[in-house]
Design a protein around this motif. Structure first.
Motif, short mmCIF file in Angstrom:
data_model
loop_
_atom_site.label_atom_id
_atom_site.label_comp_id
_atom_site.label_asym_id
_atom_site.label_seq_id
_atom_site.Cartn_x
_atom_site.Cartn_y
_atom_site.Cartn_z
N PHE A 1 0.72 -1.22 0.11
CA PHE A 1 -0.19 0.22 -0.02
C PHE A 1 0.81 1.33 -0.03
O PHE A 1 0.39 2.44 0.62
CB PHE A 1 -0.89 -0.02 1.15
CG PHE A 1 -2.16 -1.19 1.09
CD1 PHE A 1 -3.33 -0.67 0.41
CD2 PHE A 1 -2.18 -2.42 1.41
CE1 PHE A 1 -4.29 -1.41 0.36
CE2 PHE A 1 -3.04 -3.31 1.35
CZ PHE A 1 -4.21 -2.73 0.61
N ALA B 1 -19.03 5.05 4.05
CA ALA B 1 -18.42 6.38 3.91
C ALA B 1 -18.98 7.28 2.97
O ALA B 1 -19.57 8.38 3.22
CB ALA B 1 -17.10 6.47 3.99
N PRO C 1 -11.25 -2.51 19.21
CA PRO C 1 -11.38 -3.44 20.44
C PRO C 1 -9.72 -3.60 20.85
O PRO C 1 -9.20 -3.87 19.94
CB PRO C 1 -12.06 -4.70 20.11
CG PRO C 1 -12.25 -4.75 18.57
CD PRO C 1 -11.91 -3.36 18.09
N ARG C 2 -9.57 -3.64 22.24
CA ARG C 2 -8.06 -3.99 22.34
C ARG C 2 -8.00 -5.03 23.81
O ARG C 2 -8.58 -4.40 24.77
CB ARG C 2 -7.15 -2.83 22.70
CG ARG C 2 -6.96 -2.01 21.51
CD ARG C 2 -6.00 -2.82 20.48
NE ARG C 2 -5.42 -1.87 19.43
CZ ARG C 2 -6.10 -1.74 18.41
NH1 ARG C 2 -7.49 -2.40 18.19
NH2 ARG C 2 -5.91 -1.14 17.45
N SER D 1 -3.19 0.60 13.01
CA SER D 1 -4.16 1.43 12.28
C SER D 1 -4.59 0.82 10.82
O SER D 1 -3.65 -0.15 10.57
CB SER D 1 -3.54 2.70 12.49
OG SER D 1 -2.41 2.88 11.57
N VAL E 1 -4.78 -0.33 7.42
CA VAL E 1 -3.61 -0.60 6.48
C VAL E 1 -3.96 0.32 5.09
O VAL E 1 -3.01 0.60 4.36
CB VAL E 1 -3.24 -2.02 6.11
CG1 VAL E 1 -4.33 -2.62 5.35
CG2 VAL E 1 -2.02 -2.27 5.62
N SER F 1 -7.80 4.37 0.74
CA SER F 1 -9.11 4.79 0.94
C SER F 1 -9.37 6.38 0.78
O SER F 1 -10.17 6.91 0.17
CB SER F 1 -9.50 4.39 2.42
OG SER F 1 -10.71 4.84 2.65
C1 HEM Z 1 -13.78 4.67 4.68
C2 HEM Z 1 -12.85 4.07 5.01
C3 HEM Z 1 -12.00 3.31 5.93
C4 HEM Z 1 -11.92 3.49 7.46
C5 HEM Z 1 -12.96 4.55 8.09
C6 HEM Z 1 -11.26 2.60 7.80
C7 HEM Z 1 -10.89 2.51 9.18
C8 HEM Z 1 -10.16 1.59 10.01
C9 HEM Z 1 -9.77 1.56 11.39
C10 HEM Z 1 -10.19 2.66 12.25
C11 HEM Z 1 -9.07 0.40 11.28
C12 HEM Z 1 -8.41 -0.02 12.88
C13 HEM Z 1 -9.00 -0.70 13.49
C14 HEM Z 1 -8.33 -0.79 15.16
O1 HEM Z 1 -7.45 -0.28 15.44
O2 HEM Z 1 -8.73 -1.86 15.69
C15 HEM Z 1 -8.81 -0.28 10.35
C16 HEM Z 1 -8.06 -1.34 10.35
C17 HEM Z 1 -7.95 -1.67 8.84
N1 HEM Z 1 -8.26 -1.59 7.69
FE1 HEM Z 1 -9.49 0.13 7.14
N2 HEM Z 1 -10.48 1.90 6.93
C18 HEM Z 1 -11.10 2.13 5.72
C19 HEM Z 1 -10.99 1.55 4.48
C20 HEM Z 1 -10.03 0.54 4.36
C21 HEM Z 1 -9.55 -0.07 2.99
C22 HEM Z 1 -9.74 0.82 1.69
C23 HEM Z 1 -8.77 -1.12 3.27
C24 HEM Z 1 -8.13 -1.94 2.21
C25 HEM Z 1 -7.95 -1.87 1.18
C26 HEM Z 1 -8.79 -1.22 4.81
C27 HEM Z 1 -8.07 -2.33 5.15
C28 HEM Z 1 -7.94 -2.56 6.69
C29 HEM Z 1 -7.49 -3.52 7.33
C30 HEM Z 1 -6.92 -4.73 6.66
C31 HEM Z 1 -7.38 -3.10 8.71
C32 HEM Z 1 -6.65 -4.12 9.89
C33 HEM Z 1 -5.30 -3.58 10.23
C34 HEM Z 1 -4.34 -4.46 10.96
O3 HEM Z 1 -5.09 -5.13 11.95
O4 HEM Z 1 -3.36 -4.55 11.15
N3 HEM Z 1 -9.29 -0.42 5.12
N4 HEM Z 1 -9.64 0.49 9.25
#
Ligand code: HEM
Length: 395
Positions: free
Chosen positions: A59, A198, A263-264, A335, A337, A342
């Motif tokens: 990414f 969103a 969640p943590r 946070s 990835v 996005s």
């Molecule tokens: C409006 C769009 C998006 C929002 C608001 C969003 C928000 C978030 C947030 C807040 C987390 C962290 C959760 C935590 O700390 O427990 C997260 C994790 C993640 N997001 Fe997004 N996300 C968005 C779009 C995307 C997109 C486009 C992808 C992939 C192409 C993606 C893939 C992931 C993945 C794989 C995680 C887990 C990361 C990890 O645990 O290492 N997200 N997202």
């Protein structure tokens, strides 16, 4: 099990940045696995470290630049579906979900979406996220089969897309095959549902706030000109100039963070304060629920917090009082990835549809506020808008 909801940015900072808690706990991950498969979002901490190290570079901003055209195809896809509604009330979620799914295939997977998602499957997919994981599982297996069947990788590149990094032609993998499948499913769902939610909230809020919709339209005219190429594909330089649109997206994600709960698991006793200066003991084994949804509405950090006011971001008033008061994409090692992916995709989709349509309200603000806080934010009633072509332009 002791559950503690956390809103104050001092505690958010302590949990996500100082203590670096990364374990989401089995209660939540088991529940999520049923919807998203087993990948970055849900894997246990030891495998997560290895996976995240492999996936982070896929990414990288240099790769994302090359994805703009695919995002623009997605924006055109949504515009074409909206044109078919001819001004009738409509849900934006299904076409945006499909467009994001198509973009995901062309970008992260690096394959033609028409080969991976036949029309019938596409329609089924938008329902499948709610109904189960079987369709997504089959899609992931198809990606794997097609990539394994390839005979060569093309010219060597410095930066690889996700599927290129995880699986080589001939079938050699960077992690066990079932984990590759899990990652594809996890990323697909994390990346498409969030985008659809969103965009739905953003367009509904713009419909309810015509002054901000006018400001966005004016900015689009300033940046894209009013000549023949007004509807051109947005380049990085165009996107960088869309400051009003960016503030609108940020303000939407403040009020309606698509991922409202982080969640943590507490792996060692710790102390929180709730911002009060009084220490609160939190024992090992507690499940903390960090709540951006609440943090983003604290009046001491966001004046008149319920008000949709993108000017907070235009004037850089946010995060002045506390660096951890705004976290739509989370904070720290775990946070999002896909945050950069996005941000670009949302801007392109919205710049494409807003250059073609004016949006009128159907859902009211109370309908938007009436949302369930689940792993992704869920409006209780579907969000609807209606749209009419701008200046007689259509697609
Ligand atoms: C409006 C769009 C998006 C929002 C608001 C969003 C928000 C978030 C947030 C807040 C987390 C962290 C959760 C935590 O700390 O427990 C997260 C994790 C993640 N997001 Fe997004 N996300 C968005 C779009 C995307 C997109 C486009 C992808 C992939 C192409 C993606 C893939 C992931 C993945 C794989 C995680 C887990 C990361 C990890 O645990 O290492 N997200 N997202």
């Amino acid at each position: 099990m002791l559950l503690v909801m956390v809103a104050h940015p001092d505690d958010v900072q302590h949990i996500l940045l100082t203590s670096k808690l990364v374990d989401r706990g089995t209660l939540c991950t088991n529940a999520m696995r049923a919807f998203v498969g087993d990948g970055l979002v849900t894997v246990d901490v030891s495998r997560w470290k290895v996976h995240r190290k492999l996936i982070n570079p896929t990414f990288h901003s240099e790769i994302l630049e090359g994805f703009l055209e695919a995002f623009h195809d997605g924006g055109l896809f949504v515009s074409e579906r909206l044109a078919r509604t001819r001004g009738a009330a409509t849900e934006v979620h299904p076409p945006v979900f499909l467009a994001a799914f198509r973009s995901f295939c062309s970008t992260v997977i690096g394959m033609n979406p028409d080969l991976l998602i036949p029309n019938a499957l596409a329609e089924e997919m938008s329902a499948a996220v709610n109904d189960g994981v079987t369709t997504v599982q089959d899609w992931a297996l198809k990606c794997i089969a097609m990539r394994s069947a390839a005979t060569e990788d093309g010219p060597t590149k410095t930066r690889q897309r996700l599927l290129e990094a995880l699986l080589k032609p001939g079938g050699q993998t960077a992690m066990p095959l079932d984990e590759v499948q899990g990652e594809l499913m996890n990323l697909l769902i994390a990346g498409t549902e969030t985008t659809a939610v969103a965009v739905s909230y953003t367009l509904a809020l713009l419909a309810l706030h015509p002054e901000w919709q006018d400001a966005a339209h004016q900015e689009l005219k300033d940046v894209f000109g009013e000549g023949d190429d007004y509807l051109r594909a947005p380049g990085l330089a165009d996107l960088g100039r869309l400051r009003v649109l960016e503030s609108i997206i940020k303000e939407t994600l403040r009020l309606f963070p698509t991922v409202p709960i982080l969640p943590r698991m507490v792996t060692e006793d710790l102390w929180l304060s709730g911002g009060s200066g009084r220490k609160v003991f939190v024992p090992e084994g507690t499940l903390l629920l960090v709540m951006p949804f609440l943090t983003h509405r604290l009046p001491q950090f966001f004046q008149d917090p319920q008000q949709f006011d993108p000017s907070r971001f235009l004037e850089d008033r946010v995060n002045k009082d506390h660096a951890c008061s705004y976290l739509p994409f989370g904070l720290g090692a775990r946070s999002c990835v896909g945050s950069q992916y996005s941000r670009l995709q949302l801007k392109v989709f919205l710049a494409d549809v807003l250059r073609r349509f004016r949006f009128l309200p159907c859902s009211q603000r109370e309908d938007l506020d009436d949302s369930a806080l689940a792993f992704s934010l869920n409006p209780v009633k579907p969000i609807r808008v209606s749209c009419i072509p701008v200046d007689g332009r259509n697609t």
